[in-house]
Design an enzyme around this catalytic site. Structure first.
Site, short mmCIF file in Angstrom:
data_model
loop_
_atom_site.label_atom_id
_atom_site.label_comp_id
_atom_site.label_asym_id
_atom_site.label_seq_id
_atom_site.Cartn_x
_atom_site.Cartn_y
_atom_site.Cartn_z
N GLY A 14 -50.50 -23.51 -22.19
CA GLY A 14 -50.52 -22.35 -21.30
C GLY A 14 -49.17 -22.27 -20.61
N GLY A 16 -48.02 -23.79 -17.89
CA GLY A 16 -47.48 -25.09 -17.48
C GLY A 16 -46.94 -25.87 -18.66
CB VAL A 80 -56.64 -33.94 -24.97
CG1 VAL A 80 -56.63 -35.33 -24.33
CG2 VAL A 80 -55.41 -33.73 -25.83
CD GLU A 175 -54.84 -7.04 -12.50
OE1 GLU A 175 -53.66 -6.92 -12.16
OE2 GLU A 175 -55.24 -7.99 -13.15
CG ASP A 312 -54.59 -22.45 -13.16
OD1 ASP A 312 -53.64 -22.15 -12.43
OD2 ASP A 312 -55.30 -21.61 -13.75
CB ALA A 323 -48.47 -17.20 -14.14
CD GLN A 324 -43.11 -17.50 -11.50
OE1 GLN A 324 -42.48 -18.52 -11.33
NE2 GLN A 324 -42.82 -16.67 -12.47
C1 LIG Z 1 -58.12 -13.07 -16.16
C2 LIG Z 1 -57.00 -13.78 -15.45
C3 LIG Z 1 -56.00 -13.04 -14.82
C4 LIG Z 1 -54.95 -13.67 -14.17
N1 LIG Z 1 -54.00 -12.91 -13.58
C5 LIG Z 1 -52.93 -13.51 -13.01
C6 LIG Z 1 -51.88 -12.75 -12.45
O1 LIG Z 1 -51.92 -11.52 -12.44
N2 LIG Z 1 -50.81 -13.41 -11.92
C7 LIG Z 1 -50.74 -14.77 -11.92
O2 LIG Z 1 -49.74 -15.33 -11.45
N3 LIG Z 1 -51.72 -15.52 -12.43
C8 LIG Z 1 -52.81 -14.93 -12.97
N4 LIG Z 1 -53.81 -15.69 -13.50
C9 LIG Z 1 -53.72 -17.16 -13.39
C10 LIG Z 1 -52.79 -17.73 -14.44
O3 LIG Z 1 -53.10 -17.21 -15.70
C11 LIG Z 1 -52.95 -19.24 -14.40
O4 LIG Z 1 -52.60 -19.69 -13.12
C12 LIG Z 1 -52.07 -19.91 -15.44
O5 LIG Z 1 -52.44 -19.51 -16.73
C13 LIG Z 1 -52.18 -21.43 -15.31
O6 LIG Z 1 -51.40 -22.04 -16.29
P1 LIG Z 1 -51.83 -23.46 -16.83
O7 LIG Z 1 -50.78 -23.87 -17.81
O8 LIG Z 1 -52.14 -24.37 -15.73
O9 LIG Z 1 -53.20 -23.21 -17.58
P2 LIG Z 1 -53.55 -22.22 -18.77
O10 LIG Z 1 -52.58 -21.10 -18.87
O11 LIG Z 1 -54.98 -21.92 -18.59
O12 LIG Z 1 -53.35 -23.10 -20.06
C14 LIG Z 1 -54.15 -24.21 -20.33
C15 LIG Z 1 -54.01 -24.51 -21.81
O13 LIG Z 1 -54.59 -25.77 -22.06
C16 LIG Z 1 -55.42 -25.69 -23.20
N5 LIG Z 1 -56.42 -26.73 -23.00
C17 LIG Z 1 -57.40 -26.79 -22.07
N6 LIG Z 1 -58.07 -27.95 -22.16
C18 LIG Z 1 -57.49 -28.63 -23.17
C19 LIG Z 1 -57.72 -29.89 -23.75
N7 LIG Z 1 -58.69 -30.70 -23.31
N8 LIG Z 1 -56.97 -30.28 -24.81
C20 LIG Z 1 -55.97 -29.47 -25.28
N9 LIG Z 1 -55.70 -28.26 -24.76
C21 LIG Z 1 -56.45 -27.86 -23.73
C22 LIG Z 1 -55.94 -24.27 -23.22
O14 LIG Z 1 -56.29 -23.89 -24.55
C23 LIG Z 1 -54.72 -23.52 -22.70
O15 LIG Z 1 -53.86 -23.13 -23.74
C24 LIG Z 1 -54.89 -15.09 -14.15
C25 LIG Z 1 -55.88 -15.84 -14.79
C26 LIG Z 1 -56.93 -15.19 -15.43
C27 LIG Z 1 -57.99 -16.01 -16.11
#
Ligand SMILES: Cc1cc2nc3c(=O)[nH]c(=O)nc-3n(C[C@H](O)[C@H](O)[C@H](O)COP(=O)(O)OP(=O)(O)OC[C@H]3O[C@@H](n4cnc5c(N)ncnc54)[C@H](O)[C@@H]3O)c2cc1C
Length: 438
Positions: A14, A16, A80, A175, A312, A323-324
Site C-alpha cells: 500500500g 507505506g 504474511v 464522497e 495505518d 495516506a500521507q
Molecule cells: C475508501 C477509503 C478512502 C480513503 N480516502 C482517503 C483520502 O481521501 N485521503 C487520505 O489521505 N487517506 C484516505 N484513506 C486512507 C488511506 O488509504 C490509508 O491511510 C492508506 O492506504 C494507508 O496505507 P498503508 O500502507 O498503511 O495501508 P494500505 O494502503 O491499506 O496497504 C496495506 C497493504 O498490505 C497488504 N496486506 C495486508 N495484510 C497483509 C499481509 N498479512 N500480508 C501481506 N500483505 C498484506 C494489503 O493487500 C495492502 O496492499 C482512505 C481509505 C479508504 C479505505
C-alpha cells in the site's frame, strides 16, 4: 564468495510499503516485497470505482510494473501470517503454497481493515469499502438496485430498492453518498422507462453530530449544506443498531426506527489487520483500542530495532490513518535502515508533516483544509484534482483517469458500470460455503 547484502522484507504494497520500497532503491540492500494482492490499491478512489466512474485497473496498477526498473527488489504474492522475531523470518501463504523468507530488517505496512464495532454480522448486508472486491460488489448492488426497481411493480418494493443508506459521515461516506446522489439525479435519468431515478433516497447516517468532523466547523457546515443541495438526507446523532437484508434499524433521541433499504454501505470504523495482533503477541508490543501496534517514536517495535511498523497499522502520537502518514512513515523507516547501514546515528523520531485533508462532495465541489487555509467549492475541487493526479501511480493511469473524469464530470457518462452476478453474490456464497465446512 560475494558478501550477502542486508536483507529487507517489506510486508504490504500500500502507500507505506510501496514508498518504503522505493526509498530503498539506491540502498545497498536486497528488498523482498510481499503483498496479499498483485496490485497497489489507491483506496481514496474506491468510491469512484463503486459508482461507475473509474475502472479497477486505474486505481490498482500491478506492483511488478510499478517497480520493474528497481533492480534490488523482488516482489512476491502472499499473505504474511507469521513474523518470527527470534528467527528473523516471515511466513506467508498464497493459493496452494506457503513459504518463509529471512530478513535483517523488516518493515510491516499491512494497513487496516473494516470495523463493524463488534457487529461483524452487519458485513453480509452492508459491505465496507476497503478492497477492489468491496467496490465491485457495491457497484453491482448499486446499479443492480435500479435494475430491480425497474422490474418491480409494488410501490413499497420500489421504494426499498431505491433507498440507499451510507453509514459513516467521514470523507468516504460523504464522497460515496454524494456520488450516488449525482448518479440518481444527473446520470441515470432518462435511461429507465418505468422508474424515475431522481426519486431515489440517499441517506447518510452518523452517530456524531456533524459530517466530516475532522475538518472543523466551517467546512463541516459547508459540506452539510452541499449534501442537502444534492438531495442527500443526512441523519446525525443516529446510531445503527441492526442491519438485515431488507433494511437497517437506527436509534435516535426519539427511539428506535427502521429504514427499508436493500443497499447499505458501511463507511465507518477501522480495525488493525490480523498481522498486527500476531506481531504484538510475538514481540510483546502493546496495541491500542483499534488493535494498532504501539511503536517507538522512530516507528520501531519496542525491543526490536530491526522491525518497523508503519502506516495505518501503527499507533503513534494519535496520528490519523491517512495516506500521507503511511507514505512519510514508510520513507522514514527506509531512511533509518539506510542510516544504520551507512554507520550514521539512527533512532530519530518520525516527524509527520501534515499536508492537509480533502473530501469531494460532488463534481466541482470539495472541501480542503490545508494548515490555516480552508477552501470549499471549485477551489477545493481543483486542489483535489491536482493532488489525486499527483499521487495516482503510473502515467497511463493518470491519462485514462482524466478521460473518465472528463466524461463523468463535464458530460453525463458513467462508463465503468460492468457488474456481474459473481461480483454481487460470491462473497455471501463463499461465506455460506465456509460455514458448512466441518
Ligand atoms: C475508501 C477509503 C478512502 C480513503 N480516502 C482517503 C483520502 O481521501 N485521503 C487520505 O489521505 N487517506 C484516505 N484513506 C486512507 C488511506 O488509504 C490509508 O491511510 C492508506 O492506504 C494507508 O496505507 P498503508 O500502507 O498503511 O495501508 P494500505 O494502503 O491499506 O496497504 C496495506 C497493504 O498490505 C497488504 N496486506 C495486508 N495484510 C497483509 C499481509 N498479512 N500480508 C501481506 N500483505 C498484506 C494489503 O493487500 C495492502 O496492499 C482512505 C481509505 C479508504 C479505505
Amino acid at each position: 564468495m560475494a558478501e550477502q547484502r542486508h536483507r529487507v522484507v517489506v510486508v504490504g504494497a500500500g502507500f507505506g510499503g510501496l514508498f518504503a520500497t522505493k526509498a530503498l532503491r539506491n540502498a545497498p540492500v536486497d528488498v523482498t516485497l510481499i503483498n496479499g494482492t498483485t496490485y497497489h490499491l489507491f483506496q481514496p478512489l474506491l468510491y469512484q470505482m463503486a459508482t461507475g466512474i473509474l475502472s479497477e485497473g486505474e486505481i490498482a496498477p500491478p506492483i511488478r510494473e510499478i517497480l520493474k526498473r528497481q533492480e534490488n527488489v523482488r516482489v512476491l504474492l502472499g499473505t504474511v501470517t507469521e513474523v518470527d522475531p527470534e528467527q528473523r523470518t516471515v511466513t506467508a501463504v498464497a493459493p496452494g503454497t506457503s513459504y518463509t523468507v529471512e530478513y535483517d530488517s523488516l518493515i510491516v505496512a499491512a494497513g487496516a481493515s473494516q470495523s463493524y464495532f463488534g457487529n461483524n454480522q452487519f458485513a453480509e448486508h452492508a459491505p465496507g469499502m476497503k478492497s477492489i472486491d468491496d467496490a465491485l460488489e457495491l457497484r453491482g448492488r448499486i446499479f443492480g438496485a435500479f435494475e430491480l426497481a425497474e422490474l418491480a411493480t409494488d410501490p413499497a418494493t420500489i421504494e426499498r430498492l431505491l433507498t440507499f443508506v451510507v453509514v459513516g459521515a467521514g470523507p468516504t461516506g460523504v464522497e460515496m453518498a454524494g456520488q450516488i446522489a449525482e448518479l440518481a439525479h444527473r446520470h441515470l435519468p432518462g435511461q429507465y422507462d418505468r422508474i424515475d431515478p431522481r426519486k431515489a433516497r440517499i441517506i447518510l447516517i452518523d452517530a456524531l453530530p456533524t459530517v466530516l468532523s475532522t475538518f472543523g466547523d466551517r467546512l463541516s457546515t459547508t459540506a452539510l449544506r452541499q449534501l442537502h443541495l444534492l438531495g442527500v438526507e443526512v441523519e446525525l446523532e443516529t446510531k445503527v443498531v441492526d442491519v438485515d437484508e431488507t433494511g437497517i434499524e437506527v436509534e435516535t433521541r426519539d427511539g428506535l426506527r427502521r429504514i427499508e433499504s436493500l443497499t447499505k454501505i458501511w463507511a465507518a470504523g477501522v480495525a488493525a489487520p490480523a498481522l498486527s495482533r500476531q506481531l504484538a503477541e510475538a514481540t510483546g508490543a502493546k496495541t491500542d483500542r483499534a488493535g494498532r501496534l504501539q511503536v517507538n517514536p522512530d516507528c520501531t517495535v519496542p525491543g526490536h530495532p530491526e522491525i518497523f511498523a508503519v502506516g495505518d497499522m501503527m499507533a503513534l502520537d494519535n496520528l490519523p490513518g491517512v495516506a500521507q502518514v503511511a507514505i512519510q512513515s514508510g520513507k522514514h523507516a527506509a531512511g533509518q535502515i539506510k542510516r544504520r547501514l551507512a554507520g550514521e546515528e539512527a533512532g530519530q523520531p518520525f516527524k509527520y508533516f501534515d499536508k492537509g485533508s480533502l473530501a469531494t462532495i460532488a463534481r466541482f465541489h470539495a472541501v480542503a483544509s490545508v494548515g490555516r487555509f480552508h477552501f470549499a467549492g471549485l477551489a477545493g475541487w481543483l486542489l483535489w484534482l491536482v493532488v489525486h493526479l499527483l499521487y495516482l501511480v503510473g502515467f497511463k493511469n493518470r491519462v485514462t483517469a482524466v478521460m473518465h473524469w472528463f466524461v463523468s464530470f463535464i458530460g453525463r457518462g458513467r462508463s465503468e458500470r460492468v457488474a456481474t452476478f459473481q461480483q454481487v453474490f460470491a462473497r455471501r456464497a463463499l461465506q455460506q460455503y465456509r460455514d458448512h465446512l466441518p
